[in-house]
Scaffold this motif. Structure first.
Motif: not given
Length: 238
Positions: A226, A148, A201
């Motif tokens: 995202v 992430h 992400y």
């Protein structure tokens, strides 16, 4: 209720004024070669004196931090632990603590004392937090191996997560999107995350860092944007 949200980054300050959950104003200030060196101090003074606030929320994305398991209680060692990652100055920095119960970890981080005192002197409720904790709280973990990435202006932070366990967190101050890519790919090789088995992400300033995103897409199969920051909609502040 008037709420002031402040996000401090490597070379910038993002200010957001919210009234009853409606964003009235959001402004970003970044130090460059053309701006005064004390730009952030000036802008912080301006926004703090602009109006009366009922509450202030402060997020620090400075990369003076360390990550520990939840329950670690030797708080006096906080500065020494942070010093393994970045230089610290006890005279100029305030030691802070943020706990993430979702993943059972806690962050020790430092925040400039001059900013801390200015904000506290307003004598209104203030909530301090570290960007890594706020970022982690917003992550929806689904698959086994995940990266992430939260992108800022000249800065990025990222988590490596495997089966709902934090493998690594880092917060990087860099001036090149190519450096972002190098650090992320280097990290993958060190922690044993295969490119094809890892889901990526991205959040934050994804449009501003489009070179990084496009280059990353050349190497990885699974990349999802995202959250892309747009005016009055900042990932960390919202």
């Amino acid at each position: 209720m008037n709420v002031l949200n402040l996000l401090f980054t490597k070379d910038g300050l993002i200010c957001q004024i919210v009234k009853n959950k409606n964003i009235l104003e959001e402004k970003s200030y970044f130090v460059t070669e053309e701006t005064p060196a004390n730009l952030i101090d000036q802008k912080l003074d301006e926004v703090l004196l602009k109006q009366r606030y009922d509450e202030i929320h402060v997020i620090s994305a400075f990369n003076h931090f360390t990550l520990m398991p939840e329950g670690f209680s030797e708080h006096d060692a906080g500065f020494d632990l942070i010093a393994f990652n970045a230089p610290t100055d006890r005279e100029k920095e305030e030691l802070m603590l943020s706990i993430n119960k979702k993943f059972n970890i806690q962050f020790y981080y430092t925040f400039p004392k001059n900013y801390y005192k200015k904000i506290k002197e307003l004598a209104v409720p203030v909530h301090f937090n570290f960007s890594g904790e706020k970022f982690l709280s917003a992550i929806n973990n689904k698959t086994n191996k995940e990266i992430h990435i939260n992108l800022y202006h000249n800065q990025c932070e990222f988590f490596a997560i495997d089966n709902k366990k934090i493998i690594l967190y880092n917060n990087l101050d860099v001036n090149s999107e190519v450096d972002f890519l190098y650090f992320v790919m280097f990290t993958l090789s060190k922690i044993g995350f295969g490119i094809n088995e890892t889901s990526f992400y991205a959040y934050g300033e994804t449009t501003e860092n489009e070179t990084f995103i496009s280059e990353l897409q050349k190497f990885v199969k699974n990349l999802k944007i995202v959250f892309d920051n747009i005016p009055n909609k900042n990932f960390i502040l919202n």
